[in-house]
Design a protein around this motif. Structure first.
Motif, PDB file in Angstrom:
ATOM      1  N   PRO A 194       0.809  -1.232   0.000  1.00 49.75           N
ATOM      2  CA  PRO A 194       0.000   0.000   0.000  1.00 49.75           C
ATOM      3  C   PRO A 194       0.842   1.283   0.000  1.00 49.75           C
ATOM      4  O   PRO A 194       0.342   2.358  -0.312  1.00 49.75           O
ATOM      5  N   LYS A 240       1.957   3.193   2.383  1.00 53.57           N
ATOM      6  CA  LYS A 240       1.450   4.257   3.266  1.00 53.57           C
ATOM      7  C   LYS A 240       2.466   4.646   4.339  1.00 53.57           C
ATOM      8  O   LYS A 240       2.355   5.688   4.964  1.00 53.57           O
ATOM      9  N   ASN A 241       3.410   3.750   4.580  1.00 60.00           N
ATOM     10  CA  ASN A 241       4.433   3.961   5.622  1.00 60.00           C
ATOM     11  C   ASN A 241       3.809   4.377   6.959  1.00 60.00           C
ATOM     12  O   ASN A 241       4.303   5.256   7.665  1.00 60.00           O
ATOM     13  N   CYS A 242       2.722   3.734   7.309  1.00 61.07           N
ATOM     14  CA  CYS A 242       1.978   4.125   8.513  1.00 61.07           C
ATOM     15  C   CYS A 242       2.506   3.456   9.786  1.00 61.07           C
ATOM     16  O   CYS A 242       2.086   3.782  10.883  1.00 61.07           O
ATOM     17  N   LYS A 243       3.382   2.493   9.670  1.00 64.81           N
ATOM     18  CA  LYS A 243       4.022   1.782  10.793  1.00 64.81           C
ATOM     19  C   LYS A 243       3.089   0.858  11.582  1.00 64.81           C
ATOM     20  O   LYS A 243       3.483   0.311  12.604  1.00 64.81           O
ATOM     21  N   GLU A 244       1.855   0.694  11.155  1.00 67.95           N
ATOM     22  CA  GLU A 244       0.921  -0.148  11.929  1.00 67.95           C
ATOM     23  C   GLU A 244       1.368  -1.617  11.998  1.00 67.95           C
ATOM     24  O   GLU A 244       0.998  -2.355  12.891  1.00 67.95           O
ATOM     25  N   CYS A 245       2.187  -2.017  11.040  1.00 68.85           N
ATOM     26  CA  CYS A 245       2.662  -3.411  11.016  1.00 68.85           C
ATOM     27  C   CYS A 245       3.842  -3.615  11.960  1.00 68.85           C
ATOM     28  O   CYS A 245       4.322  -4.735  12.137  1.00 68.85           O
ATOM     29  N   SER A 268       6.758  -2.190  11.435  1.00 71.85           N
ATOM     30  CA  SER A 268       7.974  -1.835  10.688  1.00 71.85           C
ATOM     31  C   SER A 268       7.950  -0.340  10.379  1.00 71.85           C
ATOM     32  O   SER A 268       6.872   0.241  10.199  1.00 71.85           O
ATOM     33  N   THR A 284       8.788   1.295   7.696  1.00 72.14           N
ATOM     34  CA  THR A 284       8.324   1.634   6.340  1.00 72.14           C
ATOM     35  C   THR A 284       7.723   0.394   5.681  1.00 72.14           C
ATOM     36  O   THR A 284       7.961  -0.740   6.128  1.00 72.14           O
ATOM     37  N   CYS A 285       6.994   0.630   4.607  1.00 75.20           N
ATOM     38  CA  CYS A 285       6.442  -0.510   3.844  1.00 75.20           C
ATOM     39  C   CYS A 285       7.587  -1.356   3.293  1.00 75.20           C
ATOM     40  O   CYS A 285       7.503  -2.586   3.273  1.00 75.20           O
ATOM     41  N   PHE A 311       8.948  -3.644   5.889  1.00 75.86           N
ATOM     42  CA  PHE A 311       8.000  -4.734   6.133  1.00 75.86           C
ATOM     43  C   PHE A 311       8.088  -5.794   5.022  1.00 75.86           C
ATOM     44  O   PHE A 311       8.128  -6.999   5.284  1.00 75.86           O
ATOM     45  N   CYS A 329      -0.133  -6.442   7.959  1.00 75.08           N
ATOM     46  CA  CYS A 329      -0.521  -5.153   7.358  1.00 75.08           C
ATOM     47  C   CYS A 329      -1.993  -5.210   6.981  1.00 75.08           C
ATOM     48  O   CYS A 329      -2.396  -6.065   6.190  1.00 75.08           O
ATOM     49  N   PRO A 330      -2.815  -4.303   7.510  1.00 78.53           N
ATOM     50  CA  PRO A 330      -4.255  -4.372   7.189  1.00 78.53           C
ATOM     51  C   PRO A 330      -4.597  -3.750   5.838  1.00 78.53           C
ATOM     52  O   PRO A 330      -5.765  -3.769   5.447  1.00 78.53           O
ATOM     53  N   TYR A 331      -3.603  -3.215   5.130  1.00 75.15           N
ATOM     54  CA  TYR A 331      -3.933  -2.421   3.928  1.00 75.15           C
ATOM     55  C   TYR A 331      -3.597  -3.078   2.593  1.00 75.15           C
ATOM     56  O   TYR A 331      -3.856  -2.491   1.553  1.00 75.15           O
TER      57      TYR A 331
HETATM   58 FE1  SF4 Z   1       1.538   0.544   7.003  1.00 71.11          FE
HETATM   59 FE2  SF4 Z   1       3.219  -1.480   7.315  1.00 71.11          FE
HETATM   60 FE3  SF4 Z   1       1.122  -1.730   5.720  1.00 71.11          FE
HETATM   61 FE4  SF4 Z   1       3.111  -0.143   5.004  1.00 71.11          FE
HETATM   62  S1  SF4 Z   1       3.207  -2.309   5.271  1.00 71.11           S
HETATM   63  S2  SF4 Z   1       0.966   0.281   4.885  1.00 71.11           S
HETATM   64  S3  SF4 Z   1       3.774   0.598   6.978  1.00 71.11           S
HETATM   65  S4  SF4 Z   1       1.070  -1.459   7.890  1.00 71.11           S
END
Ligand code: SF4
Length: 449
Positions: A13, A15-20, A22, A24-25, A28, A42-44
């Motif tokens: 995705p 998004k580099n949102c860190k929810e996983c 990690s 950055t994507c 991850f 990663c939920p995205y």
């Molecule tokens: Fe966010 Fe990680 Fe998914 Fe990238 S891989 S969109 S950082 S949860």
């Protein structure tokens, strides 16, 4: 084929949102590629991306389940060409065979013979797990009736039938036991797939050569049926061998998923009535990639060497073969019978228990935990000692269970006699011969005196 981090990143995705967890994507995706993270963290990721990734990261050969309950078994799922590279995981299954072209007396005789081969070797039940029920348009015996009789043996069936209507009728009486329907050809695959799918059973695919088989498997996959096995039997032994090896190579080495299915090798077709050749070929195809091997008959002559070979091939070479520590009462032994102890290395157990059984003398065979090593290796590693025996005697409450106070120890560790007698007061330690083969005479002489 292993995916690279960049391949996964292309589908991410971003998004580099860190929810996983990690930063950055990209980080991850690198972890996923190394097997250090699961894509589901990663939920995205889109459903489409997940489907693509799960396809790409799936094992090179599918694991296909057949049978039900205690007779359920898994075919395929292999990841290597050679056993020593890692391990083979799902053993070859042998099928005894019947055909509606046989006369009634032959069928009845075969049905009576099948259950006779059924024995235990190093904790594994050895028997014909499968019955191949072949359909011949020229056969005079009622095929559905034959299927019913074969199903009554309680073994999983493989229906060798390319006639769609006959296959449908046969499945109506046995589909609940999850047989294999080995019936798809380039001419009938769509109809046969519909029959197999409706019955919820695995479909076998055959053809004149590997090109035809490949195209048929591709077409079946296009119809959404991936619950398949591939019949690699050719016109000759040479062709059958080449087909079976080629299939495995294409799946494992080339990562061609269309070839990533278990195989059926029908020796009745390539070596009809030559039972010796069939026995030799069954051994070859146990080593070289037969998931199901069909034989004209499986008597003790075929079974004893073959099942022993299979047990050796389908054990993890990195793990010692062990048996459970405990007391094995042989030849009707009870608490008053003499004791003999040895290590838990399966081959030692198998050799020693075989000789003890041959002697006919009641013996309590006491197996202690020696790390799955042979007698001398265990002794050298300190895993077979007076202390280990004393410890096991306490843990297993040997003295509470056995009244006899005579203990035979392996001849190769005669040096332990004094130490064991010191640690187990009241026990008389007797030294066995150095070789298991001498145990029969040794025990009979002891019994006579
Ligand atoms: Fe966010 Fe990680 Fe998914 Fe990238 S891989 S969109 S950082 S949860």
């Amino acid at each position: 084929m292993a995916l690279k981090g960049l391949d996964i990143f292309k589908l991410s995705p971003k998004k580099n949102c860190k929810e996983c967890g990690s930063p950055t994507c990209m980080a991850f995706c690198m972890k996923v590629a190394q097997g250090a993270a699961d894509i589901s963290a990663c939920p995205y990721f889109s459903e489409d991306a997940k489907a693509q990734l799960s396809e790409a990261t799936a094992p090179p050969m599918k694991s296909i389940k057949i049978g039900t309950g205690a007779e359920e078994m898994v075919l395929g799922g292999e990841t290597v060409m050679e056993r020593h590279e890692k391990t083979f995981v799902n053993k070859t299954r042998y099928a005894d065979s019947l055909c509606n072209c046989m006369d009634e007396a032959t069928i009845e005789a075969k049905l009576a013979e099948v259950p006779k081969v059924d024995y235990d070797r190093i904790g594994e039940r050895m028997y014909a797990e499968l019955i191949y029920v072949n359909y011949s348009a020229e056969g005079s015996y009622d095929y559905v009736e034959l299927v019913k009789k074969a199903a009554a043996l309680g073994r999983t069936l493989v229906l060798g039938c390319t006639d769609v209507e006959v296959a449908k009728a046969a499945l109506a009486v046995c589909k609940d036991s999850k047989p294999v329907l080995n019936g798809a050809t380039p001419a009938n695959y769509a109809d046969m797939s519909a029959v197999a799918t409706e019955a919820g059973v695995v479909l076998g695919v055959s053809g004149a050569d590997m090109n035809e088989i490949y195209d048929t498997v591709k077409a079946l996959e296009g119809l959404g049926n991936k619950n398949l096995v591939i019949d690699t039997t050719g016109a000759t032994v040479k062709e059958t061998f080449a087909n079976t090896v080629q299939l495995r190579k294409a799946a494992i080495k080339d990562g061609d998923r269309t070839c990533g299915y278990p195989s059926i090798v029908n020796l009745v077709k390539v070596a009809k009535d030559d039972l010796h050749l069939q026995a030799a070929l069954a051994a070859v195809f146990t080593i070289k990639y037969g998931s199901i091997v069909v034989m004209q008959e499986i008597t003790y002559s075929e079974a004893l060497p073959l099942y022993g070979l299979r047990q050796n091939i389908f054990t993890d070479p990195q793990k010692p073969m062990r048996v459970e520590p405990g007391i094995y009462a042989l030849n009707g032994a009870d608490e008053n019978s003499i004791c003999l102890t040895t290590v838990d290395f399966a081959l030692t157990y198998f050799l020693v228990s075989g000789e003890l059984e041959r002697s006919g003398v009641p013996v309590n065979l006491i197996i202690s935990d020696a790390g799955g090593l042979s007698v001398l290796t265990a002794w050298a590693a300190g895993k077979l000692s007076s202390s280990s025996i004393e410890k096991f005697w306490k843990e297993a409450d040997i003295e509470g269970k056995i009244k006899n106070r005579k203990l035979i120890i392996p001849g190769k560790v005669a040096v332990l006699k004094g130490e064991i007698e010191a640690k187990l007061p009241g026990w008389e330690v007797i030294i066995a011969p150095r070789e298991a083969v001498e145990l029969v005479k040794f025990l009979k002489d002891m019994q006579a005196n």
